[in-house]
Design an enzyme around this catalytic site. Structure first.
Site, PDB file in Angstrom:
ATOM      1  CB  SER A 129      -0.897   0.002   1.249  1.00 17.49           C
ATOM      2  OG  SER A 129      -1.493   1.257   1.464  1.00 17.49           O
ATOM      3  CD  GLU A 132      -2.555   5.525   4.032  1.00 17.93           C
ATOM      4  OE1 GLU A 132      -1.910   5.931   5.026  1.00 17.93           O
ATOM      5  OE2 GLU A 132      -3.380   6.222   3.427  1.00 17.93           O
ATOM      6  CE1 TYR A 147      -4.146  -1.817   5.176  1.00 17.56           C
ATOM      7  CE2 TYR A 147      -3.238   0.321   4.553  1.00 17.56           C
ATOM      8  CZ  TYR A 147      -3.733  -0.919   4.200  1.00 17.56           C
ATOM      9  OH  TYR A 147      -3.815  -1.269   2.874  1.00 17.56           O
TER      10      TYR A 147
END
Length: 333
Positions: free
Chosen positions: A132, A134, A155
């Protein structure tokens, strides 16, 4: 020649459903792992499911849980896939602050469980890890495969762990294990708690008279938004490249949540400021301000480029939610 087979974890999610469609269209037999629940949770793939007694059925589902290594190993053994696309995760960033231990277990250790199952199978299975954007956190933009990770949420930390474990199994055991570092990708199938879908669904429900406003958090955050249907094609290209590697998949454009609001509300002739309220509960304890991907490596080596641009994506999502709510709205040019 026998057709290829693929195992998709998280097949009932947005990406899993588009990937299943894409692979079935290529003649694959597709196996999917789903979580057991007291209610049916296969809405996104119901149109692909045939009766298991139908000899033409090429989608097979298994129950599994990525906190349970035995169920993961059993599903892999039953499926006997050529390719594994690991999409399953606790994938909501804000929620990961509330359930960090569970997020680490499913999103981080869950990846190790399937990697280890593949290693122990001693079969030549190609593995794709859904990494990801992120993971980059507040690293300077644009972010590429060479950008250092700077995770800002449980996460993201879990995804960084899963990324490095994928690379470690590749180096340690010679496995064909690749990471696709995907930037934000949306569609009408996006989960209703994610900000883009929260906006488009909110607009439809406002016009249907079911809601009066939309509550959001940080609308200044900027993201690189693409179309999930485009991005799953990149997943396949990554696993069908000549060698395992890691790739950033993005559009190269960045827009703020405020930009998304402006575009979506203007389509139906409304001003977003009249309908949006800020709720501090939706702010993250640690914010990520700007994500913008550099996908030049994927373009050069895979020949992949995004097809759907920002405005087309927003319109697609608004139209789908208006239709779902039975709203007949005239679109502005």
């Amino acid at each position: 020649m026998a057709s290829k087979s693929a195992l998709i974890t998280g097949i009932t999610g947005q990406d899993g459903s588009y990937l299943a469609e894409f692979l079935l269209g290529k003649g694959y037999t597709v196996h999917g792992i789903i979580r057991r629940a007291s209610t049916f949770n296969t809405k996104r793939i119901d149109h692909l499911i045939k009766d298991m007694h139908d000899p033409s059925a090429k989608l097979i589902l298994y129950y599994g849980d990525f906190t349970d290594s035995s169920s993961v190993s059993q599903a892999l053994a039953q499926a006997e896939p050529d390719e594994v696309y690991h999409l399953a995760a606790q994938s909501h960033v804000r929620t990961s602050f509330d359930i960090p231990e569970y997020t680490g277990d499913v999103t981080g250790l869950g990846t190790v469980r399937i990697l280890e199952a593949i290693r122990r199978s001693k079969k030549n299975i190609r593995f794709y890890q859904a990494s990801s954007s992120e993971m980059f956190g507040n690293a300077p933009a644009p972010q590429s495969e060479k950008t250092p990770f700077n995770p800002q949420s449980p996460y993201a930390c879990s995804k960084v762990f899963a990324y490095h474990m994928t690379a470690n199994y590749r180096k340690s055991y010679g496995m064909f294990a690749s990471n696709g570092i995907l930037f934000n990708h949306e569609s009408p199938r996006r989960g209703e708690t994610f900000v883009t879908r929260k906006i488009t669904r909110g607009i439809a429900r406002i016009l249907a008279g079911k809601e009066k406003c939309i509550y959001l958090g940080n609308i200044e955050a900027k993201r690189d938004w693409g179309y999930a249907g485009d991005f799953v094609k990149a997943m396949w290209s990554i696993l069908n490249y000549k060698s395992p590697d890691d790739f950033v998949i993005a559009t190269g454009e960045t827009h703020s949540v405020k930009d998304f609001l402006e575009e979506a509300f203007s389509l139906v002739g409304l001003k977003w400021k009249d309908y949006v309220k800020i709720d501090p509960r939706y702010f993250r304890p640690s914010e990520v301000d700007l994500l913008q991907g550099d996908y030049s490596k994927a373009k050069k080596l895979l020949g992949w480029e995004p097809k759907v641009k920002f405005k087309e994506l927003v319109r697609m999502m608004v139209e789908a939610d208006l239709k779902s709510e039975g709203v007949d709205a005239k679109f502005q040019k």
